[in-house]
Design a protein around this motif. Sequence first.
Motif, PDB file in Angstrom:
ATOM      1  N   LEU A 262       6.071  28.860 -13.393  1.00 58.52           N
ATOM      2  CA  LEU A 262       5.592  30.220 -13.612  1.00 58.52           C
ATOM      3  C   LEU A 262       4.539  30.568 -12.565  1.00 58.52           C
ATOM      4  O   LEU A 262       3.771  29.706 -12.127  1.00 58.52           O
ATOM      5  CB  LEU A 262       4.946  30.359 -14.994  1.00 58.52           C
ATOM      6  N   PRO A 263       4.458  31.831 -12.166  1.00 61.15           N
ATOM      7  CA  PRO A 263       3.373  32.254 -11.276  1.00 61.15           C
ATOM      8  C   PRO A 263       2.082  32.439 -12.066  1.00 61.15           C
ATOM      9  O   PRO A 263       2.098  32.497 -13.298  1.00 61.15           O
ATOM     10  CB  PRO A 263       3.881  33.583 -10.726  1.00 61.15           C
ATOM     11  N   ARG A 264       0.995  32.545 -11.356  1.00 61.43           N
ATOM     12  CA  ARG A 264      -0.280  32.836 -11.994  1.00 61.43           C
ATOM     13  C   ARG A 264      -0.308  34.286 -12.457  1.00 61.43           C
ATOM     14  O   ARG A 264       0.106  35.182 -11.734  1.00 61.43           O
ATOM     15  CB  ARG A 264      -1.439  32.576 -11.025  1.00 61.43           C
ATOM     16  N   ASN A 265      -0.800  34.491 -13.653  1.00 65.59           N
ATOM     17  CA  ASN A 265      -1.023  35.858 -14.122  1.00 65.59           C
ATOM     18  C   ASN A 265      -2.304  36.403 -13.520  1.00 65.59           C
ATOM     19  O   ASN A 265      -3.174  35.659 -13.042  1.00 65.59           O
ATOM     20  CB  ASN A 265      -1.102  35.894 -15.642  1.00 65.59           C
ATOM     21  N   THR A 266      -2.448  37.709 -13.556  1.00 68.14           N
ATOM     22  CA  THR A 266      -3.674  38.317 -13.031  1.00 68.14           C
ATOM     23  C   THR A 266      -4.846  38.009 -13.958  1.00 68.14           C
ATOM     24  O   THR A 266      -4.663  37.678 -15.131  1.00 68.14           O
ATOM     25  CB  THR A 266      -3.518  39.839 -12.902  1.00 68.14           C
TER      26      THR A 266
ATOM     27  N   TYR B  31     -10.741  28.281 -12.933  1.00 62.71           N
ATOM     28  CA  TYR B  31      -9.685  28.419 -11.933  1.00 62.71           C
ATOM     29  C   TYR B  31      -9.296  29.859 -11.620  1.00 62.71           C
ATOM     30  O   TYR B  31      -8.572  30.091 -10.651  1.00 62.71           O
ATOM     31  CB  TYR B  31      -8.428  27.677 -12.398  1.00 62.71           C
ATOM     32  N   GLY B  32      -9.736  30.838 -12.399  1.00 62.45           N
ATOM     33  CA  GLY B  32      -9.279  32.201 -12.224  1.00 62.45           C
ATOM     34  C   GLY B  32      -8.028  32.452 -13.037  1.00 62.45           C
ATOM     35  O   GLY B  32      -7.754  31.759 -14.022  1.00 62.45           O
ATOM     36  N   GLY B  33      -7.249  33.456 -12.640  1.00 65.26           N
ATOM     37  CA  GLY B  33      -6.010  33.752 -13.354  1.00 65.26           C
ATOM     38  C   GLY B  33      -5.051  32.578 -13.296  1.00 65.26           C
ATOM     39  O   GLY B  33      -4.878  31.953 -12.249  1.00 65.26           O
TER      40      GLY B  33
ATOM     41  N   GLU C  74      -6.206  40.153  -7.304  1.00 65.74           N
ATOM     42  CA  GLU C  74      -5.941  40.375  -8.720  1.00 65.74           C
ATOM     43  C   GLU C  74      -5.910  39.081  -9.520  1.00 65.74           C
ATOM     44  O   GLU C  74      -6.044  39.105 -10.751  1.00 65.74           O
ATOM     45  CB  GLU C  74      -4.622  41.127  -8.906  1.00 65.74           C
ATOM     46  N   LEU C  75      -5.771  37.942  -8.847  1.00 62.43           N
ATOM     47  CA  LEU C  75      -5.787  36.657  -9.546  1.00 62.43           C
ATOM     48  C   LEU C  75      -7.195  36.263  -9.964  1.00 62.43           C
ATOM     49  O   LEU C  75      -7.372  35.440 -10.873  1.00 62.43           O
ATOM     50  CB  LEU C  75      -5.195  35.554  -8.667  1.00 62.43           C
ATOM     51  N   LEU C  76      -8.190  36.839  -9.319  1.00 64.00           N
ATOM     52  CA  LEU C  76      -9.579  36.428  -9.564  1.00 64.00           C
ATOM     53  C   LEU C  76     -10.439  37.529 -10.162  1.00 64.00           C
ATOM     54  O   LEU C  76     -11.577  37.268 -10.562  1.00 64.00           O
ATOM     55  CB  LEU C  76     -10.215  35.931  -8.259  1.00 64.00           C
ATOM     56  N   GLY C  77      -9.937  38.747 -10.220  1.00 64.52           N
ATOM     57  CA  GLY C  77     -10.767  39.821 -10.758  1.00 64.52           C
ATOM     58  C   GLY C  77      -9.963  41.080 -10.997  1.00 64.52           C
ATOM     59  O   GLY C  77      -8.774  41.164 -10.681  1.00 64.52           O
TER      60      GLY C  77
END
Length: 603
Positions: A160-164, A141-143, A233-236
């Motif tokens: 909560l938001p997604r972390n990087t 799913y990524g971050g 930034e969520l994916l890389g």
Amino acid sequence: MAVTGCNDNFVNTQPLDQVAGSAVWTDAALSEAFVTGIYQGLGQGGFYEEQLASFTDETIFTHPGRGITTITEARSNPADPGLVNETRNWNNLYLRIRATNLALANLAKPAFANTNKIVERLTGEAKFLRAYYYHQLVRYYGGVPLVDKPYNLGEADYSLPRNTMEECINFIVKDCDDAAALLKGQSLAKGRANEAAALALKARILTYAASDLYDAATAKAKSTVHAAFAKPELLGYVSGDRTARWQKAKDAAKAVLDLTTYGSQLNLTAPATPAAGTENYMNIALARNGGEKDLIFTRSFINGKQEAGGQQGLYNGPNGYHNWAGNTPVSLLVDDYEMLDGSKFSWTDPAKATTPYANRDPRFYGSILYDGAPWKPRTADVAAKDPVNQIQTGQYEVTSGSSKVTVAGLDTRKSTVEDWNGSYTGYYMRKFTDPNPAIVDQNTFQQVPFPFFRYTEAVFNYAEACIELGQDAEAKTWLNKIRFRAGMPALTETGAALKERYRNERRIEMVFEEQRYHDARRWMIAPTTLGRKANIISITGTLKAGKSVSLYKYDPTSYDYSYKVVDIDPGKENRAWLDKMYFLPVSRDEINRNSKLVQNPGY
């Protein structure tokens, strides 16, 4: 009116089949049982009826309606992502992460004696498991939101938001480091996480972190979908030195290689014989005769508990043995096995095309069942039809009286044994299937473990980092250890050519081990690999002039064989690739219940 008093002790009696949560952490055995339960998130490992191999260019899934083509045909969406089993399901993974957080919070202040450093051991296991489950979330799913504490009732906010991606990788690495330190020198039962497992997981996630897909600039350059994503930034990684990331990956892999208690047959100075190469490979896959030394962390199965993971022979074996032919290799995979001399196989080479299964990489014979391959004795009701026990996936001429007729092989979808099962591709999976003749059909289970982490994977991770850092000689030193064990000649290439040989070597050695799905994505080669149409082999055996055969068996002295590779019927499967498929979608339900979540690109 009469009033009857009651005994408060009777009313407050604890259930006899449950243990109060408060009591668990006052008892070492109960605490260990709780941590043991967290391993349930591993499920059957990779040994499901629907294997991850069928989401890649390794195999196709034979039976319809399982949600696999939703992914292979790039039709995933937040309401219907396709088949996502318990080992990669968002909710299930967070359920296990909550359990690890509960364990870690309570083990920080245990109310039982720390005999034999049990607190450190259980804490280390919980840290490893949390890292493993987060690594599963990240690579699918990524971050993702990082939760490092157990939530309770009455919290002000549960969203909560997604972390990087960088934050997630750092979190996983920290848990791996902690777990390795806590588990170092511990005496652990088979199947439990240990120092080596923690180091292997760290090496894997850092190898991913350095790869193309996890570098935002590279991903944007290779994908318009990623280029348009507002939250890269969520994916890389959006900053930092990629060369430094490769150095970290190399160092982490080397830490695994330095664990000299692991590794099997990697000390050869020349290629093993072909027969020994096949045997070496099978010993690792079946965890026997020293091959188990290559296995760092596995999901084991025992006859005393008959689980689905012990039925790989049933799920994937030939229908001519009363098996289900579930995940069957495609010709794309088979054609990537090199010749014994290290050259590429090619259907345009007449000598190779005439006898396509001769003189191939010895691992081919330990991984694939092909037309004419020797296999187990047939079951009693089929034995008379095939007394020589050979796989039959073609159509063959036989003599009937004074004429010739064409008969279908016993392991085809026109078989006289079971025509409702059977391979569409002309191949069957052999790897991970116990060759014991007593384990033939659905009535028997096997005890072959699924390998989550192998020493060999760490060798590959180390070699890959070396290649990316321009250290080709060191990479070849380690890659040739794997090739010599398999009976294959040394690699001699450098630069881009070496990288391509390495990627194919990893594809072949790690086949069916849930590596290809992620490798094709992190290298960003999925459009030209996973996006290809699945193909099959069509085989015809024609009697030579003057030959008469009443009961078919594979026999080049009596038959001329023709082989034709064709795409599978698009009505069965019509593979396609869209760049949104680099990651799965966050489910619609998760997005609806947590407004802070951001959906992955393309969905």
